[in-house]
Design an enzyme around this catalytic site. Structure first.
Site, PDB file in Angstrom:
ATOM      1  N   ARG A  59       0.811  -1.223   0.000  1.00 62.47           N
ATOM      2  CA  ARG A  59       0.000   0.000   0.000  1.00 62.47           C
ATOM      3  C   ARG A  59       0.837   1.263   0.000  1.00 62.47           C
ATOM      4  O   ARG A  59       0.389   2.309  -0.447  1.00 62.47           O
ATOM      5  CB  ARG A  59      -1.009  -0.043   1.143  1.00 62.47           C
ATOM      6  CG  ARG A  59      -2.091  -1.095   0.859  1.00 62.47           C
ATOM      7  CD  ARG A  59      -2.927  -1.358   2.044  1.00 62.47           C
ATOM      8  NE  ARG A  59      -2.095  -1.849   3.129  1.00 62.47           N
ATOM      9  CZ  ARG A  59      -2.404  -2.849   3.917  1.00 62.47           C
ATOM     10  NH1 ARG A  59      -3.521  -3.478   3.750  1.00 62.47           N
ATOM     11  NH2 ARG A  59      -1.600  -3.214   4.880  1.00 62.47           N
ATOM     12  N   GLU A  96       2.857  -9.372  15.429  1.00 59.57           N
ATOM     13  CA  GLU A  96       2.132  -9.838  16.614  1.00 59.57           C
ATOM     14  C   GLU A  96       2.602 -11.232  17.016  1.00 59.57           C
ATOM     15  O   GLU A  96       2.792 -11.530  18.186  1.00 59.57           O
ATOM     16  CB  GLU A  96       0.623  -9.837  16.332  1.00 59.57           C
ATOM     17  CG  GLU A  96      -0.206 -10.090  17.561  1.00 59.57           C
ATOM     18  CD  GLU A  96      -1.690  -9.949  17.315  1.00 59.57           C
ATOM     19  OE1 GLU A  96      -2.454 -10.224  18.247  1.00 59.57           O
ATOM     20  OE2 GLU A  96      -2.081  -9.567  16.194  1.00 59.57           O
TER      21      GLU A  96
END
Length: 174
Positions: A59, A96
């Site tokens: 992106r 994470e």
């Protein structure tokens, strides 16, 4: 006239309960939203002296390329490990669950070049910090970290202390 926030679709409880997912694709799918996003990012670069725009896969490419084109600046790709064909340097960052690695061509940034880093979102700041490490390892100077959206509740800015960080939209939560 709509604000950029009006183009963002927010999806509650995705990917897990308590999280609100901010979907950037809804901005891209609307011609007015896309134009407003690029115009808003462009405004934040007015008056800034720099040589190169670099963006992370994928992106950062979407938002960085039109800026580079409009400002007649080179665009440098920062990609996931193993995707660039020439000699690279790499940086790891925490996810994470585990780590990831990004790379940049070793000759993409020249020593002393002033670089603007672009991405769609700053959350925990891990990717952004790794992008800074890559640019600086080549002798580049990061003069701005620019994001379309920021999840302020995840404190990503704290990893980028001492750097210019700017976001078009800031969400206070996660």
């Amino acid at each position: 006239m709509k604000k950029l926030e009006d183009y963002v679709v927010s999806i509650p409880d995705f990917p897990e309960p308590g999280i609100i997912f901010r979907d950037v694709t809804s901005i891209l799918q609307d011609a007015d939203g896309l134009k407003l996003s690029i115009d808003s990012l462009m405004e934040r670069l007015e008056g800034l002296e720099f040589d190169v725009i670099a963006g992370s896969e994928s992106r950062g490419f979407i938002f960085g390329m039109p800026l580079a084109y409009n400002l007649h600046k080179p665009f440098v790709l920062i990609r996931k490990k193993g995707k660039l064909p020439r000699e690279t340097v790499s940086a790891s960052y925490e996810l994470e669950y585990g780590t990831a690695e990004i790379e940049i061509h070793k000759d993409a940034i020249l020593p002393g070049q002033k670089v603007v880093l672009i991405d769609d979102l700053i959350a925990t700041g891990g990717t952004s910090k790794a992008m800074i490490e890559l640019v600086e390892s080549l002798g580049g100077i990061v003069v701005k970290n620019l994001f379309l959206m920021e999840l302020a509740g995840l404190n990503g800015r704290s990893k980028l202390e001492g750097y210019d960080v700017d976001s078009v939209i800031v969400y206070e939560g996660k």
